[in-house]
Design a protein around this motif. Structure first.
Motif, short mmCIF file in Angstrom:
data_model
loop_
_atom_site.label_atom_id
_atom_site.label_comp_id
_atom_site.label_asym_id
_atom_site.label_seq_id
_atom_site.Cartn_x
_atom_site.Cartn_y
_atom_site.Cartn_z
N ALA A 24 0.83 -1.22 0.00
CA ALA A 24 0.00 0.00 0.00
C ALA A 24 0.86 1.27 0.00
N LYS A 25 2.11 1.14 0.40
CA LYS A 25 3.02 2.30 0.43
C LYS A 25 3.73 2.44 -0.90
N ARG A 26 3.99 3.67 -1.28
CA ARG A 26 4.73 3.93 -2.51
C ARG A 26 6.17 3.48 -2.32
N VAL A 27 6.67 2.74 -3.30
CA VAL A 27 8.02 2.20 -3.24
C VAL A 27 8.92 3.01 -4.15
N GLU A 28 10.10 3.37 -3.64
CA GLU A 28 11.07 4.09 -4.46
C GLU A 28 11.63 3.15 -5.52
N GLY A 29 12.06 3.70 -6.63
CA GLY A 29 12.66 2.90 -7.68
C GLY A 29 11.72 2.77 -8.87
N THR A 30 12.22 2.10 -9.90
CA THR A 30 11.46 1.99 -11.15
C THR A 30 11.03 0.57 -11.49
N GLY A 31 11.48 -0.42 -10.73
CA GLY A 31 11.24 -1.82 -11.08
C GLY A 31 9.78 -2.21 -11.18
N LEU A 32 9.00 -1.93 -10.15
CA LEU A 32 7.59 -2.33 -10.17
C LEU A 32 6.81 -1.56 -11.23
N GLY A 33 7.11 -0.28 -11.38
CA GLY A 33 6.47 0.52 -12.42
C GLY A 33 6.82 0.00 -13.81
N SER A 34 8.06 -0.44 -13.98
CA SER A 34 8.49 -1.00 -15.26
C SER A 34 7.70 -2.26 -15.60
N LEU A 35 7.48 -3.11 -14.61
CA LEU A 35 6.68 -4.31 -14.83
C LEU A 35 5.27 -3.96 -15.29
N ARG A 36 4.67 -3.02 -14.60
CA ARG A 36 3.30 -2.60 -14.97
C ARG A 36 3.27 -1.98 -16.36
N ASN A 37 4.24 -1.14 -16.66
CA ASN A 37 4.29 -0.49 -17.98
C ASN A 37 4.47 -1.50 -19.10
N ARG A 38 5.33 -2.48 -18.91
CA ARG A 38 5.54 -3.50 -19.94
C ARG A 38 4.25 -4.28 -20.20
N ALA A 39 3.53 -4.61 -19.15
CA ALA A 39 2.25 -5.32 -19.33
C ALA A 39 1.26 -4.44 -20.08
#
Length: 141
Positions: A99-114
């Motif tokens: 539920a907390k915002r996580v620093e970094g780009t990894g999780l966002g990258s996964l979502r964007n690729r999908a």
């Protein structure tokens, strides 16, 4: 990895599984892991863009496990059913508060690729409870 992506004759299930296994051996070395391909075989002649996004999503999910999870076990499953490609990565690591915002780009990258492939990526986790990444996209026709 780049050569594998660009080679047109390496676009089938066996090649994808071999490449995933090689990446897992490197990325989660020292952690017990299991990779399973279930359902229908991945269709041959997958477009380069599809293979690139799927493979890089796979690597990102395992990179996150190696870097953050402190996991003892990682279960990786690729399921091809009803024209869907579903990658699920489950670790038994330390988890995090999703539920907390996580620093970094990894999780966002996964979502964007999908999203680029018209699918979705969900990440569930809780402190002390491990993490599950579910990356699901339609197989190209």
């Amino acid at each position: 990895d780049l050569v594998w992506l660009l080679e047109g004759d390496r676009d089938d299930s066996a090649s994808l599984q071999e490449r995933f296994e090689a990446a897992a051996r490197t990325l989660v070395a020292g952690t017990e892991w299991k990779l399973e391909f279930t359902g229908d075989p991945v269709p041959p002649r997958l477009p380069l863009d599809f293979r690139r996004h799927v493979f890089l999503a796979f690597k990102e999910a395992l990179h996150n496990v190696a870097r953050h999870a402190q996991a003892r076990m990682v279960r990786i499953r690729v399921d091809c059913v009803a024209r869907q490609f579903v990658l699920t990565v489950v670790d038994d690591g330390r988890g995090f508060d999703a539920a907390k915002r996580v620093e970094g780009t990894g999780l966002g990258s996964l979502r964007n690729r999908a999203e680029v492939l018209g699918g979705h990526c969900s990440i569930t986790s809780q402190p002390g409870g491990g993490t599950t990444v579910n990356f699901a996209v339609a197989l190209p026709r």
